[in-house]
Design a protein around this motif. Structure first.
Motif, PDB file in Angstrom:
ATOM      1  N   ALA A   1      47.716 -22.783  90.760  1.00  0.00           N
ATOM      2  CA  ALA A   1      47.333 -23.391  89.657  1.00  0.00           C
ATOM      3  C   ALA A   1      47.047 -22.912  88.194  1.00  0.00           C
ATOM      4  CB  ALA A   1      46.245 -25.121  89.855  1.00  0.00           C
ATOM      5  N   VAL A   2      45.398 -22.149  88.842  1.00  0.00           N
ATOM      6  CA  VAL A   2      44.342 -21.903  88.094  1.00  0.00           C
ATOM      7  C   VAL A   2      44.607 -19.926  87.995  1.00  0.00           C
ATOM      8  CG1 VAL A   2      42.512 -22.287  86.307  1.00  0.00           C
ATOM      9  CG2 VAL A   2      43.376 -24.027  87.776  1.00  0.00           C
ATOM     10  N   ALA A   3      44.658 -19.480  87.098  1.00  0.00           N
ATOM     11  CA  ALA A   3      44.223 -17.845  87.200  1.00  0.00           C
ATOM     12  C   ALA A   3      43.261 -17.605  86.191  1.00  0.00           C
ATOM     13  CB  ALA A   3      45.342 -17.431  87.266  1.00  0.00           C
ATOM     14  N   VAL A   4      42.260 -17.061  86.796  1.00  0.00           N
ATOM     15  CA  VAL A   4      40.467 -16.572  85.941  1.00  0.00           C
ATOM     16  C   VAL A   4      40.922 -14.978  86.118  1.00  0.00           C
ATOM     17  CG1 VAL A   4      38.600 -16.870  84.387  1.00  0.00           C
ATOM     18  CG2 VAL A   4      39.779 -18.703  85.211  1.00  0.00           C
ATOM     19  N   VAL A   5      41.179 -14.008  85.383  1.00  0.00           N
ATOM     20  CA  VAL A   5      40.937 -12.490  85.573  1.00  0.00           C
ATOM     21  C   VAL A   5      40.225 -12.220  84.157  1.00  0.00           C
ATOM     22  CG1 VAL A   5      42.317 -11.071  85.841  1.00  0.00           C
ATOM     23  CG2 VAL A   5      43.101 -12.680  86.913  1.00  0.00           C
TER      24      VAL A   5
ATOM     25  N   ASP B   1      33.079 -24.282  85.629  1.00  0.00           N
ATOM     26  CA  ASP B   1      33.375 -25.278  85.297  1.00  0.00           C
ATOM     27  C   ASP B   1      35.451 -26.318  86.119  1.00  0.00           C
ATOM     28  OD1 ASP B   1      31.773 -25.759  83.813  1.00  0.00           O
ATOM     29  OD2 ASP B   1      32.502 -25.090  82.033  1.00  0.00           O
ATOM     30  N   LEU B   2      35.648 -25.233  86.633  1.00  0.00           N
ATOM     31  CA  LEU B   2      37.164 -25.001  87.040  1.00  0.00           C
ATOM     32  C   LEU B   2      36.740 -25.267  88.635  1.00  0.00           C
ATOM     33  CD1 LEU B   2      39.422 -22.763  85.370  1.00  0.00           C
ATOM     34  CD2 LEU B   2      39.499 -24.919  85.020  1.00  0.00           C
ATOM     35  N   GLY B   3      36.126 -25.468  89.010  1.00  0.00           N
ATOM     36  CA  GLY B   3      35.620 -25.538  90.618  1.00  0.00           C
ATOM     37  C   GLY B   3      35.419 -24.897  90.984  1.00  0.00           C
ATOM     38  N   PHE B   4      35.356 -23.521  90.388  1.00  0.00           N
ATOM     39  CA  PHE B   4      35.051 -22.155  91.521  1.00  0.00           C
ATOM     40  C   PHE B   4      33.779 -22.126  91.901  1.00  0.00           C
ATOM     41  CE2 PHE B   4      39.339 -21.352  89.584  1.00  0.00           C
ATOM     42  CZ  PHE B   4      40.107 -20.689  90.582  1.00  0.00           C
ATOM     43  N   ASP B   5      33.406 -21.381  92.497  1.00  0.00           N
ATOM     44  CA  ASP B   5      32.086 -20.383  93.301  1.00  0.00           C
ATOM     45  C   ASP B   5      32.026 -19.505  93.073  1.00  0.00           C
ATOM     46  OD1 ASP B   5      29.937 -21.208  94.617  1.00  0.00           O
ATOM     47  OD2 ASP B   5      30.976 -21.070  96.917  1.00  0.00           O
ATOM     48  N   VAL B   6      31.296 -19.338  92.191  1.00  0.00           N
ATOM     49  CA  VAL B   6      31.023 -18.180  91.608  1.00  0.00           C
ATOM     50  C   VAL B   6      29.942 -17.852  92.040  1.00  0.00           C
ATOM     51  CG1 VAL B   6      31.491 -16.269  89.951  1.00  0.00           C
ATOM     52  CG2 VAL B   6      32.760 -18.442  89.883  1.00  0.00           C
ATOM     53  N   PRO B   7      30.364 -16.658  92.149  1.00  0.00           N
ATOM     54  CA  PRO B   7      28.566 -15.317  93.004  1.00  0.00           C
ATOM     55  C   PRO B   7      28.185 -14.662  91.523  1.00  0.00           C
ATOM     56  CG  PRO B   7      30.108 -14.327  93.825  1.00  0.00           C
ATOM     57  CD  PRO B   7      30.871 -15.132  92.923  1.00  0.00           C
ATOM     58  N   ALA B   8      26.823 -14.396  91.690  1.00  0.00           N
ATOM     59  CA  ALA B   8      25.764 -14.071  91.012  1.00  0.00           C
ATOM     60  C   ALA B   8      27.061 -12.595  90.143  1.00  0.00           C
ATOM     61  CB  ALA B   8      24.464 -13.056  90.693  1.00  0.00           C
TER      62      ALA B   8
ATOM     63  N   ALA C   1      39.225 -15.369  89.377  1.00  0.00           N
ATOM     64  CA  ALA C   1      38.976 -16.683  90.675  1.00  0.00           C
ATOM     65  C   ALA C   1      40.644 -16.909  89.932  1.00  0.00           C
ATOM     66  CB  ALA C   1      37.934 -17.310  89.817  1.00  0.00           C
ATOM     67  N   VAL C   2      41.313 -17.118  91.027  1.00  0.00           N
ATOM     68  CA  VAL C   2      43.018 -17.705  91.388  1.00  0.00           C
ATOM     69  C   VAL C   2      43.262 -19.301  92.648  1.00  0.00           C
ATOM     70  CG1 VAL C   2      45.095 -17.230  91.801  1.00  0.00           C
ATOM     71  CG2 VAL C   2      43.199 -15.556  91.232  1.00  0.00           C
ATOM     72  N   ARG C   3      43.505 -19.843  91.737  1.00  0.00           N
ATOM     73  CA  ARG C   3      44.153 -21.323  92.532  1.00  0.00           C
ATOM     74  C   ARG C   3      45.476 -21.563  93.134  1.00  0.00           C
ATOM     75  NH1 ARG C   3      40.440 -25.497  90.510  1.00  0.00           N
ATOM     76  NH2 ARG C   3      38.702 -24.574  92.067  1.00  0.00           N
ATOM     77  N   ALA C   4      46.035 -21.674  94.056  1.00  0.00           N
ATOM     78  CA  ALA C   4      47.055 -21.453  94.538  1.00  0.00           C
ATOM     79  C   ALA C   4      47.475 -22.796  95.374  1.00  0.00           C
ATOM     80  CB  ALA C   4      47.910 -20.360  94.563  1.00  0.00           C
ATOM     81  N   SER C   5      48.027 -23.470  95.588  1.00  0.00           N
ATOM     82  CA  SER C   5      48.889 -24.044  96.311  1.00  0.00           C
ATOM     83  C   SER C   5      48.564 -24.363  97.893  1.00  0.00           C
ATOM     84  CB  SER C   5      49.686 -25.729  95.625  1.00  0.00           C
ATOM     85  OG  SER C   5      50.799 -24.610  95.281  1.00  0.00           O
ATOM     86  N   SER C   6      49.427 -22.448  98.114  1.00  0.00           N
ATOM     87  CA  SER C   6      49.378 -22.383  99.707  1.00  0.00           C
ATOM     88  C   SER C   6      48.560 -20.665  99.548  1.00  0.00           C
ATOM     89  CB  SER C   6      51.121 -22.390 100.039  1.00  0.00           C
ATOM     90  OG  SER C   6      51.687 -21.724  99.259  1.00  0.00           O
ATOM     91  N   GLU C   7      47.946 -20.887 100.773  1.00  0.00           N
ATOM     92  CA  GLU C   7      47.920 -19.284 101.228  1.00  0.00           C
ATOM     93  C   GLU C   7      48.825 -18.752 100.919  1.00  0.00           C
ATOM     94  OE1 GLU C   7      45.100 -17.831 101.878  1.00  0.00           O
ATOM     95  OE2 GLU C   7      44.062 -19.784 103.287  1.00  0.00           O
ATOM     96  N   ALA C   8      50.317 -18.456 100.861  1.00  0.00           N
ATOM     97  CA  ALA C   8      51.284 -17.661 100.941  1.00  0.00           C
ATOM     98  C   ALA C   8      51.456 -17.150  99.709  1.00  0.00           C
ATOM     99  CB  ALA C   8      52.172 -17.278 101.248  1.00  0.00           C
ATOM    100  N   GLU C   9      51.221 -18.282  98.380  1.00  0.00           N
ATOM    101  CA  GLU C   9      51.276 -17.889  97.273  1.00  0.00           C
ATOM    102  C   GLU C   9      49.903 -17.746  96.705  1.00  0.00           C
ATOM    103  OE1 GLU C   9      54.193 -21.550  95.874  1.00  0.00           O
ATOM    104  OE2 GLU C   9      52.130 -22.211  96.423  1.00  0.00           O
ATOM    105  N   LEU C  10      48.839 -17.858  97.132  1.00  0.00           N
ATOM    106  CA  LEU C  10      47.311 -17.025  96.898  1.00  0.00           C
ATOM    107  C   LEU C  10      48.124 -15.303  96.617  1.00  0.00           C
ATOM    108  CD1 LEU C  10      45.042 -18.076  95.736  1.00  0.00           C
ATOM    109  CD2 LEU C  10      44.314 -17.915  98.158  1.00  0.00           C
ATOM    110  N   ALA C  11      48.043 -15.279  98.130  1.00  0.00           N
ATOM    111  CA  ALA C  11      48.496 -13.621  98.767  1.00  0.00           C
ATOM    112  C   ALA C  11      49.257 -12.969  98.032  1.00  0.00           C
ATOM    113  CB  ALA C  11      48.649 -13.352  99.543  1.00  0.00           C
ATOM    114  N   GLU C  12      50.391 -13.789  97.433  1.00  0.00           N
ATOM    115  CA  GLU C  12      51.610 -13.207  96.758  1.00  0.00           C
ATOM    116  C   GLU C  12      50.327 -12.899  95.035  1.00  0.00           C
ATOM    117  OE1 GLU C  12      55.207 -15.605  96.652  1.00  0.00           O
ATOM    118  OE2 GLU C  12      55.433 -14.706  99.106  1.00  0.00           O
TER     119      GLU C  12
END
Lengths: 461, 454
Positions: B32-36, B49-56, B65-76
């Motif tokens: 869905a979203v990828a911020v590198v 703003d995209l809802g990611f919990d970013v540490p200091a 920061a990557v958001r995917a619909s499944s664990e498998a797609e995130l891993a890929e």
């Protein structure tokens, strides 16, 4: 005017977006890419100001030129009271200024030992009480008196000092005589064997060496260091070749000067692979001092640690110290000691790195890696990376394994801030508890904030 | 949705490279979203703003920061990220004996170079450019946002050293046949160009190339060089250098509207080589006219500049004119000629902060084009090294959609047959999609004006 780049196909250095570099690759234009990264955090503004200083380029050229052209020669051995006018109750110490309150274990231990050696106290408890009260006691950095001292670097009036003179620029610098390894004053030990050894050094070793040097005349340390580098020393944690060369140089004169004492003196020097360290440090000090006080220069002229703080001094900034907390070295430990026993980084011996030796010359010293950990490629990588933060390559100190390239010399504060590469320092590790002595050896990094603070002072002009 | 946030200390890549990585991850199925990106305040804020919990994190860290619909797609997606980051390992990275130099100063030591191309973020460009000048090398500063005091200092030091500072904010240069930055592939020839405008110079040299006339060197000097503050410091040096260059028979000076006194001073230089000036502004020649003047000065015929009619039936007419540009000078020129309509330069700092230049990343302009509901859209497409490798691939479908909405599309296509993208192929695909395509920006602007006024 004519521009040389207009003659034929250009060779291009690229720094920044890889896309633009690739566009040149597609045209088969010869190029070299810079592996650029952002500078140390918060350094941008000061960097721009310092780099814009019209004096900087020439000032650094002058300063590093003085450093590398120094011709240190060992000219004598004298008591500190006589050579430095040091009075009872005053002690020089390693690193930037410090008081008893903030002093670490080994610094306190060495001061206690020096009190006992000078007869200012009869027991360690009495010495400690007097040092803590400060009554009649003055602590002063070695560096403020043309002097350097390894580890705690404590110098008291009765200690005998190596005197090194710079035949090129006329300066003089001093360093104490090396006691050997194990339980020794510089590592914070102060037991009877430590004090007894110091007495013998004052009564026998110092006077005999002084008499021997009078016979030999000045010993050319620039030449000796250059040779030792080609024999596998890096002149901070490995001084085996340099010690042997020095011994060869002075042995006949020692025998002539003091036939009755020659055997014990030569046996002592021969039994201590680090004997040359102190002469090398004085040579480094006199060279670095030649580069001091060039207005506008961002060259580092001293790096030193007092066991609590790591401090640097910069040519264009006079005698000001810029400090940060001393780190704990990462390395190998003796016997049953471990990292929990280690004191933070201590000693003026980083004057060797300041002049392009020690960690900067590691590639010359493959044997050292077994002492400080890592493998030979790490040693080469350490030296290679130091060319990124130095202004010159030493004309006399060369590294055979790098095609006799000169050692990286003359740390530039701006280059440290730009690359984030901190000087590589080889060091011994002192026990954190007073009285322990040496517990290991390894590598340590200076605190980045010392360099950014110096940069800001340069920017403030 | 599955989120992954990772802050990697001490990993640096330039922003353009990272945007390419982000884009390719975001294009994967299920992502869905990828911020590198480097963890600057701006990018960390964006991710939050995209809802990611970013540490200091500090700007020296790499933020993933990557958001995917499944664990498998995130891993890929992460596996792909590692592959791409590894592929972008800087030359001479870990494992090789000779480490890559970390500063320009270091690179120039022990490697015989002629010129340095600086494109680091503007606040850091001065250090690298100064290294080049002090090493006796000419330097092209592609970076923008360099303070003018630093520009002046660099140029003064360069004069002492006998080298040239091209820039800052210098988009294009051609030196000894090598194109630096955004550069068209130009045939070698007798015309030397001094340019205080990157896309302006690209227009003039592309037209000359189309007329069969080549270029000796194209020396950019930076958009501010002919301002009152900078006073033409580099332009004067570049003019003198080309004057001394035996391959240069005629010089073209291209600039955004200069400070009048600087323009006068630069033109008053005593040069042995004739100079044709293309100094934009009301009442001045446009870029195409300057190219034609150059041809006449060389005794060459002025050809009819290639253009391709819009496919897809009769072009719609009437309605407002909307100019969507990537080149600042081209935008200014088109607005002057059209005399009507709303023009936006998407290459301006305002639009490039935190994203790539529209010549590289067309997303923002395509979005703007999709928002044009009526009238005429006028765009530039700049070809050459460094630019989008196939602009028609994404633009042609967008043109078709615009035509389907009843919007006329006019394209100024700046490039040469030698460009990696190929001028003709790009023109034909855009034309087939329904755009009227012109190699002259002035001609494109006139055509757009005529369509708009119906």
């Amino acid at each position: 005017m004519t521009l040389s780049m207009l003659n034929g196909e250009p060779r291009v250095i690229t720094v920044g977006a890889e896309l633009l570099g690739e566009a040149l690759d597609h045209q088969a234009v010869p190029r070299r890419a810079v592996d650029w990264r952002p500078p140390l955090p918060g350094a941008s503004t000061a960097l721009a100001a310092v780099l814009a200083d019209p004096r900087r380029a020439r000032a650094n050229e002058v300063a590093v030129g003085r450093l590398t052209s120094a011709r240190p020669r060992l000219v004598g051995v004298r008591p500190a009271s006589e050579a430095l006018g040091l009075e009872k109750g005053t002690f020089f110490h390693a690193g930037p200024p410090i008081d008893w309150e903030r002093a670490s274990g080994p610094m306190r231990g060495a001061l206690i030992g020096a009190m006992l050696f000078e007869g200012l106290a009869t027991t360690p408890e009495e010495a400690e009480a007097r040092l803590a009260s400060g009554d009649g006691i003055t602590l002063d950095p070695c560096h403020h008196h043309r002097t350097v001292g390894p580890m705690a670097g404590v110098v008291s009036p009765s200690m005998w000092m190596l005197e090194v003179a710079d035949a090129e620029h006329g300066g003089t610098a001093y360093c104490s005589l090396n006691e050997g390894l194990g339980k020794v004053l510089r590592y914070g030990a102060y037991g009877p064997e430590v004090v007894d050894r110091l007495r013998w050094m004052g009564e026998v070793l110092g006077p005999v060496l002084a008499a021997a040097l009078e016979r030999t005349g000045p010993v050319d340390l620039r030449n000796l260091i250059a040779q030792a580098l080609q024999m596998g020393d890096e002149l901070h944690n490995r001084n085996r070749a340099a010690t042997s060369l020095l011994l060869r140089e002075i042995a006949p004169a020692v025998v002539e000067a003091a036939p009755d004492r020659a055997a014990e003196v030569l046996r002592f020097v021969n039994g201590n692979d680090h004997f040359f360290l102190n002469a090398g440090m004085a040579a480094a000090k006199v060279s670095a001092d030649a580069a001091r006080n060039v207005p506008g220069s961002s060259l580092v002229v001293a790096m030193a640690r007092n066991g609590t703080e790591f401090g640097i001094q910069v040519s264009g900034l006079g005698d000001r110290w810029f400090t940060g907390p001393a780190g704990v070295p990462d390395g190998l430990y003796l016997g049953g000691y471990g990292p929990d026993d280690a004191n933070p980084d201590i000693g003026d011996s980083t004057i060797t790195e300041t002049t392009g030796l020690g960690g900067f010359a590691m590639a010359a010293s493959p044997a050292i890696v077994r002492f400080v950990g890592g493998d030979v490629s790490d040693a080469v990588a350490a030296t290679t990376s130091m060319y990124e933060i130095t202004l010159a390559e030493h004309p006399a100190y060369q590294i055979p394994g790098l095609g006799f390239r000169g050692t990286p010399v003359g740390i530039d504060v701006t280059l440290v801030a730009r690359t984030g590469l901190l000087p590589v320092v080889n060091t011994g590790i002192a026990g954190r508890v007073a009285g322990t002595g040496q517990v290991g050896a390894g590598l340590v990094s200076p605190p980045a904030e010392a360099f950014t603070a110096a940069l800001e002072a340069l920017a403030a002009g | 949705m599955n989120d992954l946030v990772d802050v990697r200390a001490g990993v640096y890549r330039d922003s353009v490279s990272l945007m390419r990585v982000s884009q390719s991850l975001a294009a994967r199925p299920g992502v869905a979203v990828a911020v590198v990106a480097m963890a600057t305040e701006l990018n960390v804020g964006l991710a939050r703003d995209l809802g990611f919990d970013v540490p200091a994190a500090t700007p020296g860290d790499l933020l993933v920061a990557v958001r995917a619909s499944s664990e498998a797609e995130l891993a890929e997606a992460l596996a792909e990220l590692e592959r791409q980051l590894a592929a972008r390992e800087p030359a001479g990275g870990s494992g090789t004996r000779e480490a890559a130099p970390r500063t320009t100063r270091s690179a120039a030591r022990g490697w015989d170079a002629d010129v340095v191309l600086v494109s680091v973020p503007g606040e850091h460009a001065f250090a690298e450019a100064m290294d080049a000048v002090e090493a006796g090398l000419s330097v092209m500063v592609f970076s923008d946002n360099v303070p003018v005091e630093q520009e002046i200092l660099l140029k003064d030091r360069a004069l002492e050293k006998g080298v040239l500072v091209m820039g800052p904010d210098c988009g294009t240069a051609v030196v000894g046949g090598a194109g630096l930055g955004f550069a068209n592939v130009l045939r070698p020839g007798p015309v030397g160009v001094v340019a205080a405008s990157g896309t302006g110079a690209q227009q003039v040299t592309s037209l000359l190339d189309l007329a069969g006339v080549g270029v000796s060197h194209l020396l950019g000097v930076g958009g501010r060089d002919l301002s009152a503050a900078v006073g033409g410091r580099s332009a004067v040096q570049a003019l003198r250098a080309l004057d001394a260059d035996p391959a240069t028979e005629l010089i073209v000076l291209v600039s955004k509207p200069p400070a009048p006194e600087v323009a006068r001073a630069v033109q008053a230089l005593d040069l042995g080589t004739p100079v044709v000036a293309a100094l934009l502004g009301p009442g001045e020649d446009d870029l195409t006219a300057a190219a034609e003047k150059t041809l006449r000065a060389l005794g060459r015929d002025v050809p009819e500049w290639p253009s391709w009619p819009a496919g897809g039936g009769r072009e719609p007419g009437g309605g407002p004119l909307r100019g969507l540009y990537s080149g600042g000078t081209l935008c200014t020129e088109a607005a002057l000629i059209a005399g009507t309509g709303e023009f936006t330069d998407y290459g301006d700092d305002e639009y490039t902060r935190g994203r790539a230049h529209p010549m590289i990343d067309p997303a923002l302009r395509l979005e703007a084009l999709a928002g044009v509901r009526e009238g005429v859209a006028l765009l530039d497409v700049v070809l050459g090294h460094g630019a989008d490798p196939d602009p028609a691939a994404r633009l042609a479908p967008a043109v078709e959609e615009a035509r389907a909405r009843g919007v006329a599309v006019v394209v100024a296509l700046i490039g040469t047959e030698g460009d990696p993208q190929g001028l003709r192929g790009q023109a034909e695909r855009l034309g087939a999609a329904g755009a009227a395509v012109f190699t002259s920006n002035a001609a494109a602007a006139r055509h757009a004006r005529s369509l708009a006024t119906g």
